[in-house]
Design an enzyme around this catalytic site. Sequence first.
Site, short mmCIF file in Angstrom:
data_model
loop_
_atom_site.label_atom_id
_atom_site.label_comp_id
_atom_site.label_asym_id
_atom_site.label_seq_id
_atom_site.Cartn_x
_atom_site.Cartn_y
_atom_site.Cartn_z
N ASP A 125 -8.16 -4.94 -0.38
CA ASP A 125 -8.64 -5.61 -1.58
C ASP A 125 -8.33 -7.09 -1.60
OD1 ASP A 125 -9.87 -3.47 -2.77
OD2 ASP A 125 -7.98 -2.69 -3.54
N HIS B 279 0.85 -1.19 0.00
CA HIS B 279 0.00 0.00 0.00
C HIS B 279 0.88 1.23 0.00
CE1 HIS B 279 -3.13 2.85 1.05
NE2 HIS B 279 -3.96 1.95 0.57
N1 CMC Z 1 4.18 -7.51 -5.17
C1 CMC Z 1 5.54 -7.56 -5.28
N2 CMC Z 1 6.35 -6.52 -5.02
C2 CMC Z 1 5.79 -5.37 -4.65
C3 CMC Z 1 4.39 -5.24 -4.51
C4 CMC Z 1 3.59 -6.37 -4.77
N3 CMC Z 1 2.25 -6.29 -4.65
N4 CMC Z 1 4.09 -3.97 -4.10
C5 CMC Z 1 5.28 -3.34 -4.01
N5 CMC Z 1 6.29 -4.18 -4.33
C6 CMC Z 1 7.74 -3.88 -4.27
C7 CMC Z 1 8.19 -3.02 -5.45
O1 CMC Z 1 8.59 -3.81 -6.53
C8 CMC Z 1 9.30 -2.23 -4.83
O2 CMC Z 1 10.41 -3.08 -4.74
P1 CMC Z 1 11.91 -2.46 -4.87
O3 CMC Z 1 12.05 -1.51 -3.70
O4 CMC Z 1 12.81 -3.65 -4.78
O5 CMC Z 1 11.96 -1.77 -6.20
C9 CMC Z 1 8.82 -1.98 -3.39
O6 CMC Z 1 7.95 -3.08 -3.09
C10 CMC Z 1 8.07 -0.68 -3.20
O7 CMC Z 1 7.01 -0.63 -4.15
P2 CMC Z 1 6.41 0.68 -4.80
O8 CMC Z 1 5.75 0.36 -6.09
O9 CMC Z 1 7.47 1.75 -4.82
O10 CMC Z 1 5.36 1.11 -3.71
P3 CMC Z 1 4.21 2.15 -3.94
O11 CMC Z 1 3.92 2.73 -2.61
O12 CMC Z 1 4.54 3.08 -5.05
O13 CMC Z 1 3.01 1.23 -4.48
C11 CMC Z 1 1.08 -0.12 -4.57
C12 CMC Z 1 1.92 0.84 -3.71
C13 CMC Z 1 -0.24 -0.38 -3.83
C14 CMC Z 1 0.76 0.53 -5.93
C15 CMC Z 1 1.88 -1.43 -4.77
O14 CMC Z 1 2.18 -2.02 -3.52
C16 CMC Z 1 1.14 -2.44 -5.66
O15 CMC Z 1 1.25 -2.38 -6.88
N6 CMC Z 1 0.36 -3.40 -5.03
C17 CMC Z 1 -0.44 -4.32 -5.79
C18 CMC Z 1 -1.72 -3.64 -6.23
C19 CMC Z 1 -2.72 -3.47 -5.09
O16 CMC Z 1 -2.99 -4.38 -4.34
N7 CMC Z 1 -3.31 -2.27 -5.02
C20 CMC Z 1 -4.37 -1.97 -4.04
C21 CMC Z 1 -4.01 -0.90 -3.07
S1 CMC Z 1 -5.20 -0.85 -1.72
C22 CMC Z 1 -6.62 -0.23 -2.44
C23 CMC Z 1 -6.57 1.23 -2.66
O17 CMC Z 1 -6.53 1.98 -1.66
O18 CMC Z 1 -6.62 1.62 -3.82
#
Ligand code: CMC
Length: 428
Positions: A364, A307
Site C-alpha cells: 500500500d 505487515h
Molecule cells: N508504524 C510504527 N510502528 C509500528 C507500525 C507502523 N506502521 N507497525 C507496527 N509498529 C510497531 C508496533 O507499535 C509494535 O511495537 P512494539 O512491539 O514496541 O509494541 C510492533 O511494531 C509490532 O506491531 P503490531 O501492531 O503488533 O504488528 P501487527 O502484525 O499486529 O500489525 C499492521 C500489522 C499492518 C496492522 C501494522 O504494521 C500497521 O498498523 N501498519 C500500518 C497500516 C498498514 O500499512 N496496513 C497495511 C497492511 S498491507 C495491506 C493489507 O494486506 O491489508
Amino acid sequence: MAKTATLEIEGKKYEFPLVEGTENEVAIDIKNLRASTNGYITLDSGYKNTGSCESAITFLDGEQGILRYRGYAIEELAEKADFLEVAYLLIFGELPTKEQSDKFHNDIKKESAVDEDVKKILDAFPKAAHPMGVISSLTSALTAFNPSSVNVNSEEDMYKSVVRILGKMPVLVAWTMRKKQGLPLDYGDNSLGYVENLLKMMFSRPNSCYVQNPVLVNAMDKLLILHADHEQNCSTSTVRIVGSSHAGLFASISAGISALWGPLHGGANQAVLEMLKAIEADGGDTKKYMAKAKDKSDPFRLMGFGHRVYKNFDPRARIIKKAADQVLHDLGIEDPILEIAKGLEKEALEDQYFVDRKLYPNVDFYSGIIYRAMEIPVEMFTVMFAIGRLPGWIAQWREMRLRKEPIGRPRQLYIGETKRSFVPIEER
Ligand code: CMC
C-alpha cells in the site's frame, strides 16, 4: 507412525495429530481439544497462531517474502499473465487454455450489464458518501437483484455466480466514482479487455473519445494481480466466515469489502496518501513524523509500513515500486509527495526502531502513488484494492463451500460478572 504433539494439563497428557502442508508447514490439529480435555479452549486474539482452514490457493512465507498463487510465483504472474488469467487460476486452480480464457471472458461480458434500477440506489447516496460504503451496499444490493441461491453441488451454478460478480463489479466501481464526480454513467465497451474496459468506464468523458494509455493499462493490470489474493487476511477470513453460514456469494463479498475498508487493512492505501499529504502540508519534515511513529504515547503510525505476516519484505511492494517508478517516468510526473515517500522509506529502512520490529514498506505504500498518478481520487484507492481482491475472495469462498466447511463459530473466554441479581431502577 503419525506424528503427534503432546499437551500436558495438570499432570494429564493429551495427544494431538500434526498435519503437514505441501510446503512443510506443520499444524497441530486441535479439533478434539474441548471434547478430550473436558472444556479447555485455546486463546489467540488476532488469530496470530491459528489456522482457520486448509487451503490450496495461495502460499505465503512471510519470513522469506514468498507469495505464490496456486504454486506460481507472484513475480512471474505479474510479469507474464493478465488479471483475468490470474483470476481464473485462483478460482479454478489452473491457468486457462486459450479456449477457456476466451470463454471465461465472454461469459463475464455477458454478465456485465447491471440492472438499471441499481442506478436509483446509487442516486440515493449522498455525494459525500465514502465509495467503500457505496460499493459494499451496492454489492449487497446485487443479492436482491439476483436472488437465486447458489447450489454448490452444481458446477454450472457456481460458475454462473463467479462470472456474474466479475462482470458486474467493474461497473459498480466505475459508476460509484463517476457519480461522486458528477459524471454521466458509462456502460463500458465489451470489445475491450477487462482492464481496458474498467479504465474506460472510470475515465471516459461524455464529450471526447477515451484513448487507452498502455502504460496505465499495464500498471493497473499489475496492481490488480498483486492484490488478487493473500490467503487468510482479515477480509478473506470475513468472506469465508460469512459464507460458512451458507450466505450467498454477493452477501459474503459485500462483508469482505467492509472488512477491507479499515485503515489497518485495505484502507491503508488511502491512509498512506493522506499521511504523505499531511506531511507535505506541514512543511515536509519526515524526521518529525518518524519520531511521532516511534513515540509510544502518540497514536500515529507510519501508514504503509509493517505487515502482519511479512517480516522481511513484502514481495508485492518490490514489484509495485518498480511499476510506480515506470508510471511516473512514462507520464513525466514529478510529484513532491513521491519525494516525501522516498525520504520516509529511506529513513525507516535505516532506523533501528523499524529494523528491530522488521517494519518494511508494504504494497500500500506504493500503490497509492500509482493511483494518484492515474488521477484516481484518493477515496477510490481502497475500492481499487477491492476489485483486485475480488478473484481471491471468490476463490476462497468457492473452496470453503466445495470443502463443505462447517459454520465458523469461535469460542471465547468469559471474563465478565458472575451471576448476580437484578436491582430495580430506584435502588441503583
Ligand atoms: N508504524 C510504527 N510502528 C509500528 C507500525 C507502523 N506502521 N507497525 C507496527 N509498529 C510497531 C508496533 O507499535 C509494535 O511495537 P512494539 O512491539 O514496541 O509494541 C510492533 O511494531 C509490532 O506491531 P503490531 O501492531 O503488533 O504488528 P501487527 O502484525 O499486529 O500489525 C499492521 C500489522 C499492518 C496492522 C501494522 O504494521 C500497521 O498498523 N501498519 C500500518 C497500516 C498498514 O500499512 N496496513 C497495511 C497492511 S498491507 C495491506 C493489507 O494486506 O491489508
